[in-house]
Design a protein around this motif. Structure first.
Motif, PDB file in Angstrom:
ATOM      1  N   THR A  60      33.218  40.128  23.924  1.00 20.98           N
ATOM      2  CA  THR A  60      34.180  40.125  25.306  1.00 20.98           C
ATOM      3  C   THR A  60      35.609  40.259  24.904  1.00 20.98           C
ATOM      4  OG1 THR A  60      32.821  38.332  26.098  1.00 20.98           O
ATOM      5  CG2 THR A  60      34.970  38.603  27.189  1.00 20.98           C
ATOM      6  N   HIS A  67      41.476  40.802  32.349  1.00 18.32           N
ATOM      7  CA  HIS A  67      40.069  40.478  32.980  1.00 18.32           C
ATOM      8  C   HIS A  67      39.273  40.470  31.884  1.00 18.32           C
ATOM      9  CE1 HIS A  67      41.513  42.038  37.044  1.00 18.32           C
ATOM     10  NE2 HIS A  67      42.096  40.800  36.813  1.00 18.32           N
ATOM     11  N   VAL A  69      36.181  41.587  29.741  1.00 16.83           N
ATOM     12  CA  VAL A  69      35.131  42.585  29.836  1.00 16.83           C
ATOM     13  C   VAL A  69      33.867  42.323  28.866  1.00 16.83           C
ATOM     14  CG1 VAL A  69      34.449  45.286  29.722  1.00 16.83           C
ATOM     15  CG2 VAL A  69      36.545  44.172  30.730  1.00 16.83           C
ATOM     16  N   ASP A 116      30.238  47.050  29.237  1.00 15.06           N
ATOM     17  CA  ASP A 116      29.639  46.856  30.620  1.00 15.06           C
ATOM     18  C   ASP A 116      30.788  47.399  31.668  1.00 15.06           C
ATOM     19  OD1 ASP A 116      27.561  45.864  32.064  1.00 15.06           O
ATOM     20  OD2 ASP A 116      28.501  43.714  32.251  1.00 15.06           O
ATOM     21  N   THR A 117      30.485  47.652  32.483  1.00 11.44           N
ATOM     22  CA  THR A 117      30.971  48.305  33.794  1.00 11.44           C
ATOM     23  C   THR A 117      31.162  47.358  34.732  1.00 11.44           C
ATOM     24  OG1 THR A 117      30.269  50.629  33.233  1.00 11.44           O
ATOM     25  CG2 THR A 117      31.696  50.363  35.234  1.00 11.44           C
ATOM     26  N   ARG A 118      32.730  46.951  34.882  1.00 16.09           N
ATOM     27  CA  ARG A 118      32.976  45.647  35.742  1.00 16.09           C
ATOM     28  C   ARG A 118      32.295  46.147  37.168  1.00 16.09           C
ATOM     29  NH1 ARG A 118      38.622  44.328  36.938  1.00 16.09           N
ATOM     30  NH2 ARG A 118      39.020  44.741  34.685  1.00 16.09           N
ATOM     31  N   THR A 130      29.740  41.637  33.813  1.00 19.91           N
ATOM     32  CA  THR A 130      31.020  41.812  34.129  1.00 19.91           C
ATOM     33  C   THR A 130      31.468  42.058  35.715  1.00 19.91           C
ATOM     34  OG1 THR A 130      31.310  42.665  31.758  1.00 19.91           O
ATOM     35  CG2 THR A 130      33.278  43.085  33.424  1.00 19.91           C
ATOM     36  N   ASP A 132      34.176  42.274  38.890  1.00 22.04           N
ATOM     37  CA  ASP A 132      35.365  42.734  39.165  1.00 22.04           C
ATOM     38  C   ASP A 132      35.987  41.913  40.121  1.00 22.04           C
ATOM     39  OD1 ASP A 132      37.519  44.341  39.599  1.00 22.04           O
ATOM     40  OD2 ASP A 132      36.512  45.794  40.734  1.00 22.04           O
ATOM     41  N   ARG A 158      40.827  50.480  37.105  1.00 24.38           N
ATOM     42  CA  ARG A 158      40.736  49.361  36.361  1.00 24.38           C
ATOM     43  C   ARG A 158      39.644  49.570  35.240  1.00 24.38           C
ATOM     44  NH1 ARG A 158      40.826  47.523  41.674  1.00 24.38           N
ATOM     45  NH2 ARG A 158      38.586  47.236  41.944  1.00 24.38           N
ATOM     46  N   VAL A 159      38.539  50.717  35.686  1.00 27.00           N
ATOM     47  CA  VAL A 159      37.614  50.961  34.930  1.00 27.00           C
ATOM     48  C   VAL A 159      37.903  51.801  33.678  1.00 27.00           C
ATOM     49  CG1 VAL A 159      35.382  52.167  34.785  1.00 27.00           C
ATOM     50  CG2 VAL A 159      35.626  50.584  36.408  1.00 27.00           C
ATOM     51  N   ASP A 162      39.928  49.573  31.199  1.00 28.00           N
ATOM     52  CA  ASP A 162      38.836  48.921  30.635  1.00 28.00           C
ATOM     53  C   ASP A 162      38.270  49.767  29.543  1.00 28.00           C
ATOM     54  OD1 ASP A 162      39.086  46.752  32.346  1.00 28.00           O
ATOM     55  OD2 ASP A 162      37.188  47.159  33.256  1.00 28.00           O
TER      56      ASP A 162
END
Length: 326
Positions: A60, A67, A69, A116-118, A130, A132, A158-159, A162
């Motif tokens: 993580t 946030h 992830v 991982d993709t939120r 994860t 969002d 955001r992605v 990340d």
């Protein structure tokens, strides 16, 4: 499905003009400054998988907005390093799945971080973990139109952030050589890998298979396949917002990120691909490294494949290609 896009020789020369905002660099610089003001807070928890030759950790780290992830970090068992690392991003709708699915790069001698993709992970594969926590205004089901009227609010801001923080995270892991980090992915994962390549100036290499999120305007003009079809559906309803939509997407276009990349790259493209049309892939490839001058890059062409591309054939090429650069 016949070949539907430009002829192969036209694809090789395809250098479209795209709408790139004047404040593209400052937009992303301020975005990353804000993200990096929060401690990366990498947390690793060993996971027992029953596999003796690799070690796996539930990881993580702090992404956009701080946030959390999630991801899987896998490394060769008993190797102390410093080792090169591969940061992988997953395809549209997929999640990090199960750790036993992701052992190839560790078996090849790399520390492998799968991000991982939120908000994704429930359309295919073995799931994601994860959330969002950010909402959006009216949107077509999917992710492309979430925050579509404001680049600051768009989902992929955001992605992509990340993704940059995933590189920061793997560089903070003991036993990783921070100077030998590669970004990698297919489809959406390839688009994220390109975005990160344009935002992180000192990667060792980039591998983008049939990348998504490139040359949005052309994609919406020549294919009605999803996910690009989400944008088309939105504009068919919100007829007065078309230019505002494309303005937002201009901050997220893989072609602009590709221009700024400065690491050697290996692309792939499938000439019957209606999901990520060949001309959109070539738009990114032909512009790749434009600001860096002479830069090693190559593209593998699969003439009779659709969006599946090269699959294991391409992975075999990537292992050999990356071994010569890491």
């Amino acid at each position: 499905m016949p070949m539907f896009d430009l002829a192969p020789e036209a694809l090789e020369a395809y250098l479209p003009e795209i709408d790139e905002p004047a404040d593209f660099d400052s937009f992303w610089s301020s975005t990353l400054d804000e993200a990096r003001a929060v401690d990366i807070d990498v947390r690793l928890e060993r996971v027992e998988t029953g596999l003796e030759l690799v070690e796996t950790y539930d990881v993580t780290f702090a992404g956009f907005g701080g946030h959390p992830v999630r991801g899987w970090l896998t490394r060769p068992a008993g190797r102390t390093g410093p080792l090169p690392a591969v940061v992988q991003f997953v395809g549209y709708g997929g999640g990090r799945g199960l750790p036993v699915e992701h052992v190839v790069w560790a078996a090849a001698g790399y520390v492998h971080l799968l991000m991982d993709t939120r908000g994704q992970g429930s359309r295919s594969g073995a799931g994601g973990d994860t959330p969002d926590p950010v909402g959006s205004g009216p949107a077509v089901p999917g992710f492309l139109t979430r925050g579509i009227l404001d680049p600051a609010e768009h989902y992929y801001r955001r992605v992509f952030t990340d993704g940059v923080r995933a590189v920061d995270a793997v560089r903070a892991v003991e036993g990783v050589d921070p100077e030998r980090v590669t970004t990698y992915g297919g489809s959406q994962g390839g688009g994220i890998a390109l975005a990160v390549a344009g935002l992180v100036p000192d990667l060792r290499a980039v591998m983008a298979d049939v990348p998504f999120l490139c040359h949005f305007r052309r994609a919406t003009q020549i294919t009605d396949s999803m996910p690009y079809g989400e944008i088309t559906q939105y504009m068919a309803v919100h007829r007065d917002q078309i230019e505002q939509v494309f303005r937002t997407l201009s901050y997220l276009d893989g072609v602009s990120f590709a221009r700024r990349a400065n690491a050697p790259s290996l692309f792939s493209v499938a000439l019957m691909d209606t999901t990520c049309p060949p001309s959109t892939v070539y738009a990114a490839f032909n512009n790749y490294g434009a600001r860096a001058g002479e830069l090693a890059k190559d593209i593998v062409v699969y003439p009779y494949n659709m969006h599946e591309g090269g699959q294991a054939h391409q992975l075999t090429r990537q292992i050999a290609w990356l071994a010569g650069r890491s």
